[in-house]
Structure formats: structure tokens, C-alpha cells
Design an enzyme around this catalytic site. Structure first.
Site, PDB file in Angstrom:
ATOM      1  N   ARG A  55       0.867  -1.182   0.000  1.00 32.12           N
ATOM      2  CA  ARG A  55       0.000   0.000   0.000  1.00 32.12           C
ATOM      3  C   ARG A  55       0.901   1.228   0.000  1.00 32.12           C
ATOM      4  O   ARG A  55       2.123   1.115   0.090  1.00 32.12           O
ATOM      5  CB  ARG A  55      -1.012  -0.002   1.173  1.00 32.12           C
ATOM      6  CG  ARG A  55      -0.640  -0.643   2.447  1.00 32.12           C
ATOM      7  CD  ARG A  55       0.355   0.068   3.309  1.00 32.12           C
ATOM      8  NE  ARG A  55       0.086   1.472   3.462  1.00 32.12           N
ATOM      9  CZ  ARG A  55       1.005   2.366   3.703  1.00 32.12           C
ATOM     10  NH1 ARG A  55       2.274   2.005   3.838  1.00 32.12           N
ATOM     11  NH2 ARG A  55       0.714   3.656   3.808  1.00 32.12           N
ATOM     12  N   ARG A  92      -7.214  -0.153  -7.068  1.00 33.88           N
ATOM     13  CA  ARG A  92      -7.357   0.925  -6.072  1.00 33.88           C
ATOM     14  C   ARG A  92      -7.457   2.241  -6.838  1.00 33.88           C
ATOM     15  O   ARG A  92      -6.527   2.609  -7.550  1.00 33.88           O
ATOM     16  CB  ARG A  92      -6.178   0.944  -5.088  1.00 33.88           C
ATOM     17  CG  ARG A  92      -6.250  -0.175  -4.061  1.00 33.88           C
ATOM     18  CD  ARG A  92      -5.388   0.112  -2.840  1.00 33.88           C
ATOM     19  NE  ARG A  92      -6.014   1.061  -1.935  1.00 33.88           N
ATOM     20  CZ  ARG A  92      -5.388   1.572  -0.867  1.00 33.88           C
ATOM     21  NH1 ARG A  92      -4.147   1.234  -0.589  1.00 33.88           N
ATOM     22  NH2 ARG A  92      -6.009   2.421  -0.067  1.00 33.88           N
ATOM     23  N   ASP A 244      -1.694  10.933  -2.179  1.00 40.07           N
ATOM     24  CA  ASP A 244      -2.081   9.892  -3.138  1.00 40.07           C
ATOM     25  C   ASP A 244      -2.369  10.465  -4.513  1.00 40.07           C
ATOM     26  O   ASP A 244      -2.270   9.771  -5.523  1.00 40.07           O
ATOM     27  CB  ASP A 244      -3.294   9.121  -2.612  1.00 40.07           C
ATOM     28  CG  ASP A 244      -2.872   8.298  -1.414  1.00 40.07           C
ATOM     29  OD1 ASP A 244      -2.870   8.843  -0.297  1.00 40.07           O
ATOM     30  OD2 ASP A 244      -2.486   7.136  -1.607  1.00 40.07           O
ATOM     31  N   ASN A 254      -5.063  12.795   0.361  1.00 35.89           N
ATOM     32  CA  ASN A 254      -4.253  11.880   1.184  1.00 35.89           C
ATOM     33  C   ASN A 254      -5.196  11.138   2.128  1.00 35.89           C
ATOM     34  O   ASN A 254      -6.413  11.352   2.130  1.00 35.89           O
ATOM     35  CB  ASN A 254      -3.180  12.680   1.949  1.00 35.89           C
ATOM     36  CG  ASN A 254      -2.141  11.777   2.588  1.00 35.89           C
ATOM     37  OD1 ASN A 254      -1.613  10.874   1.955  1.00 35.89           O
ATOM     38  ND2 ASN A 254      -1.859  11.985   3.864  1.00 35.89           N
ATOM     39  N   LYS A 255      -4.638  10.284   2.934  1.00 35.18           N
ATOM     40  CA  LYS A 255      -5.415   9.439   3.852  1.00 35.18           C
ATOM     41  C   LYS A 255      -6.448  10.251   4.632  1.00 35.18           C
ATOM     42  O   LYS A 255      -6.183  11.371   5.068  1.00 35.18           O
ATOM     43  CB  LYS A 255      -4.439   8.738   4.803  1.00 35.18           C
ATOM     44  CG  LYS A 255      -5.040   7.809   5.823  1.00 35.18           C
ATOM     45  CD  LYS A 255      -5.926   6.735   5.244  1.00 35.18           C
ATOM     46  CE  LYS A 255      -5.255   5.901   4.179  1.00 35.18           C
ATOM     47  NZ  LYS A 255      -6.191   4.971   3.494  1.00 35.18           N
TER      48      LYS A 255
END
Ligand code: MRU
Length: 367
Positions: A55, A92, A244, A254-255
């Protein structure tokens, strides 16, 4: 980077055998066990990406490139190549590195005669990995200058907050957000990292804490909700996160939870604390075709089980999963969010640190 003082990357090939394969560090087992897994097919690589054995945006790009190389073991005609690429891209959706790497493999292979594609695919995937390492080292070199500058002004420990895992585990090596931190630590600059636990999958608590510890960087794990309080109290000097996908206009995806950290960093000024918010971004993470991250970036919705179940080690030493929800609870699990450019102080790239509005000055060497 180091695992028990031995150097590892997150992914490496073994292509000089009759049946080539790829090896990965299985990140779903960390921090409780360090396990290397052999990946022998496209299908297995897709599972590894979907289940997050691998990941992090740059690493899933590298893994997808090797996924194409593994697919070429079965057939190398155009139709098979394109179908394999489509499967990988769908595995993804948010991190653009995956699509970028697969499209680069396609561009490279489709112009070659079918009999040359297998070997060329392994070479190109290895090149993508080598380039990732160089990009991250360059991000480290540019980012450490920011930390060094702050350290020479404050002459005390520099406290850096990070979210999720954008360390070497999220890349082929060195990391993005953690690259400047490793460079600072290696240069003898006194740094300490606030590590957000990063629910639901706890990449901060499980992965960032583990890899910082392996390298000897001082850190403290905090709950996801603690960052705002720490910033208000002047206990955070800067925030560095990974990304990302970043738009050409500097919006940073991002997360999930990153946006809240950026809001808190901006509001800390009201209490007399300047907390710059940086995203460390290799250029393959920039999606040059996008201008509005909030409306244009697809946010991956992940399975409810990630919220319902938590992994950990029991007092008995056994690693187990426990369910923390009442029976029948409804769950939503968006995996990423977008921090608008106005909350981003700077984007640390391999070519230097840019204001979000100046990203267009970057040379587009990785498109
Ligand atoms: O869902 P994950 O663990 O793949 O998400 C990873 C992140 O959000 C990272 O911060 C991001 O990919 C940057 S990695 C260098």
C-alpha cells in the site's frame, strides 16, 4: 531502509529464473510479524494491492508495474496486456501513481514486438522502482533544508506531525513525508515525530511507528484526535504528510483525516503558533489533468470491516482481530480526503519546495 539492521526494500524481483516472481513485505502482518511474500501472478498481485499487503501511492505504482511483468508470463499480445492493465488500474482508484505506472508500462510495451515484451516489462518495472528511490532521496534532501532552517531558528527539538504512513513502507525505499525526517535524523538534527494512529487501518500506529523505531528516530504515537490540541498548545512545529494524488492547482488528496490536520495547523496561528503544513510529493503523484481535487478526485470507499474490526496482539501474545461495533451498526469508510491548496504551505517535490500555486513550474519529467 533498515529492518533489524538489515537493508530491505518493500518490493524486489527475482526475474533470472525459469519462473520469475516478485517478493514483497506483507504490510498486513506488521508490526507484529515481518513476513516476506512471494507473488507469482498478476492475480496474486491484484489481491496484494486490494488487501493492502502492499500500500502507499508510490509502492502500489511499483507493484502494479510488476503486475504487468507477471501478466506477460502468460501472454504478451495487445489484448491481454490491455486487459491486465485495466484490472490493475481498477484495483485501487485514488492513488494516481498506480494508473501512472501502468500507463507507462503500456506505452513502453505496446510499441515492441510481442516476443520482446516479457523481458522489457521486467526491465521497465525495475526502472520505475529505481526512479522512485531517487525521487524520494531528492525529496529528503529538499525537505531536510526546511527542518534544518527551523532548527537553527528555534535551537531545540523540532516536533513534526505526520499522518498515515508515507515512509519507506509506502514507497520502494526512503519514503516521501518521512524522507526529510530520516535525512534530518541522519544529519544529527534533533527531531521528534508525532505519529497519528490513523484509523481505521492504523497505518501510523502499526507502520510509521514501526519503521521510525527501526531507524532509531524518536516518535510518540497519538490518537487521531489529539493533533488539534497539540497544535493549539504549540507542541507541533510542522506537519509533513504524503499524498495519493495532487492536482495541478495544489489540492492534496491523502489518507482520511489529513484535511482536519491542515485545518488545525491553519488555526494554530490564532493561538500564536505558526504550523506550516507540507505535503511531500514525487511528481508521479501529480495529476496534471485535474484542477479541483474536491470535485474531481475519486475517493476510494473501503469495506465496513476496516471500521468494525481491529487487529492487535492479545496479552497472551496471540495476534487477533476484535469487533468493536454493536451488532448491525451501519458504517461508512471513505479512505481519503482532499486538503485544498489554500491550507497547504508548500509541496516538497524532488525538484524543490513549491507553493501550491507554483506547481506549474515543475518540469514534467514523469508524465
Ligand atoms: O490506504 P493507504 O495506506 O495506501 O494510504 C496511504 C497514504 O495515504 C499515504 O499517505 C500516501 O499514499 C502517501 S505514501 C508515500
Amino acid at each position: 531502509m533498515l529492518v533489524d539492521n538489515q537493508h530491505f526494500r518493500t518490493i524486489w524481483p527475482n526475474s533470472n529464473t525459469e519462473f520469475p516472481y516478485v517478493e514483497i513485505i506483507d504490510q498486513t502482518k506488521l508490526p507484529h510479524a515481518f513476513k516476506v511474500e512471494k507473488i507469482t501472478s498478476l492475480e496474486q498481485m491484484i489481491v496484494a494491492i486490494k488487501t493492502m499487503q502492499v500500500r502507499g501511492a508510490p509502492l502500489i505504482g511499483a507493484a502494479a508495474a510488476y503486475g504487468i511483468a507477471l501478466a506477460m508470463l502468460k501472454a504478451s499480445n495487445d489484448a491481454h496486456l490491455k486487459a491486465s492493465a485495466a484490472q490493475l488500474i481498477a484495483s485501487r482508484p485514488t492513488a494516481v501513481n498506480l494508473k501512472w505506472a501502468v500507463e507507462r508500462m503500456l506505452r513502453h510495451l505496446l510499441v515492441l514486438p510481442a516476443q520482446e515484451r516479457l523481458q522489457a516489462a521486467w526491465v521497465e518495472a525495475a526502472l520505475i522502482c529505481e526512479e522512485d528511490v531517487l525521487l524520494n532521496q531528492a525529496i529528503g534532501a529538499h525537505g531536510v533544508a526546511l527542518i534544518d532552517h527551523m532548527h537553527s531558528e528555534k535551537i531545540r527539538t523540532i516536533n513534526i506531525l505526520t499522518h498515515c504512513n508515507a515512509g519507506w513502507l509506502a514507497t520502494v525505499d526512503f519514503g516521501t513525508a518521512l524522507a526529510p525526517i530520516y535525512a534530518a535524523h541522519n544529519a544529527g538534527i534533533d527531531v521528534h515525530v508525532w505519529v497519528d494512529e490513523t484509523r481505521p487501518r492504523n497505518q501510523g500506529a502499526s507502520l510509521t511507528a514501526w519503521e521510525l523505531g527501526q531507524h532509531g528516530v524518536p516518535y510518540t504515537v497519538i490518537s487521531d484526535n489529539a493533533g488539534g490540541h497539540l497544535m493549539q498548545q504549540g507542541l507541533v512545529d510542522m506537519v509533513i504528510v504524503g499524498a495519493d494524488r495532487v492536482t495541478a492547482t495544489g489540492d492534496v488528496c491523502n489518507k482520511i483525516g489529513t484535511y482536519l490536520k491542515a485545518l488545525a495547523a491553519a488555526d494554530a496561528a490564532a493561538y500564536g503558533h505558526q504550523v506550516p503544513f507540507y505535503a511531500a510529493v514525487p511528481s508521479p503523484t501529480i495529476d496534471w489533468g485535474l484542477s479541483d481535487g474536491i470535485s474531481q478526485i475519486e475517493i476510494e470507499e473501503r469495506h465496513a470491516d476496516e471500521i468494525a474490526w481491529m487487529n492487535g496482539r492479545l496479552a497472551s501474545g496471540e495476534v487477533a482481530s476484535v469487533n468493536i461495533l454493536p451488532a448491525g451498526a451501519r458504517v461508512a469508510n471513505p479512505a481519503f480526503d482532499v486538503t485544498p491548496a489554500r491550507l497547504v504551505t508548500g509541496i516538497i517535490t524532488e525538484q524543490g519546495v513549491f507553493a501550491p500555486s507554483q506547481l506549474d513550474q515543475l518540469q514534467r519529467t514523469h508524465v
